[in-house]
Write an enzyme that holds these catalytic residues in place. Structure first.
Site, PDB file in Angstrom:
ATOM      1  N   HIS B  94      -0.845  -0.583   2.004  1.00 25.92           N
ATOM      2  CA  HIS B  94      -2.230  -1.078   2.917  1.00 25.92           C
ATOM      3  C   HIS B  94      -2.638  -2.511   3.415  1.00 25.92           C
ATOM      4  CE1 HIS B  94      -3.062  -1.451  -1.159  1.00 25.92           C
ATOM      5  NE2 HIS B  94      -4.034  -2.134  -1.105  1.00 25.92           N
ATOM      6  N   HIS B  96      -5.526  -5.067   4.164  1.00 24.19           N
ATOM      7  CA  HIS B  96      -6.985  -5.272   4.413  1.00 24.19           C
ATOM      8  C   HIS B  96      -7.078  -6.447   4.708  1.00 24.19           C
ATOM      9  CE1 HIS B  96      -6.942  -5.372  -0.451  1.00 24.19           C
ATOM     10  NE2 HIS B  96      -5.429  -5.138  -0.249  1.00 24.19           N
TER      11      HIS B  96
END
Lengths: 131, 131
Positions: B94, B96
């Site tokens: 993922h 940020h």
């Protein structure tokens, strides 16, 4: 616009421990590594903010990260590589590739030594060229 | 393989403050934001390490980052957004997106408040939908 230190490296006005380059991107060892194998990927266009980087340069940089990280791991015996774009220290978009787990090769004190960096770069290039 | 918290969010088994989703990626507000507007972009495939993420999911995630960052800035009055993939806290790749300059909106103490997050997500979605 003032030329960034990365643009000077791209134009060969400043030397680097080269890992890879093509028309869109260049990769070399960070001269002040925080971990063994700390590398930078830089598009060959001087754009400060990642949002503004043209899509072909931007995608080429992240695409190279997927190829370069395993080469660093294999060449230097490091494990997982972290990817980071936090930096604002140089106003020229770049990716940091930083090994984030324990290194199997010792040498924290010599990370920034030019001869050690040169040898590391040679090892990584040889793995990349095999791929 | 155990389902990650992100896979549970993707499958709507856990709610989120949704910002965007399509067939390849989903974006939502981090539930424990370190700054106002702290967001996550997650591919809709559970792969731990960025090196192993299939190229279409991988490029879709970074491509969305270029669109989402300006929307966060415009919606929340934050300035420059930092991009980071350092995390190993969830074994599901993922990105940020974290505002890295001073926020113009105060509210550090309420960043994680559900009502505040819901309002932020609504603002960001409205900007994204205009684009």
């Amino acid at each position: 616009m003032t030329e960034s230190i990365f643009t000077k490296i791209i134009r060969k006005q400043i030397p680097c421990h080269l890992l890879y380059e093509d028309d869109l991107v260049i990769a070399f060892l960070d001269i002040n590594p925080v971990r063994l194998g700390h590398s930078l990927i830089v598009p060959k266009i001087q754009v400060d903010y990642f949002v503004d980087v043209p899509v072909n340069y931007y995608q080429a940089a992240f695409s190279l990260a997927q190829k370069l990280a395993p080469a660093i791991q294999k060449a230097l015996g490091t494990t997982r590589i972290g990817l980071s774009v936090v930096g604002t220290e140089v106003p020229h978009f770049h990716l940091h590739l930083i090994p984030i787990e324990q290194d199997r090769i010792e040498g924290i004190r010599t990370f920034g030594n030019a001869a050690v960096l040169a040898r590391q770069a040679e090892l990584i290039r040889s793995v990349l060229n095999q791929a």
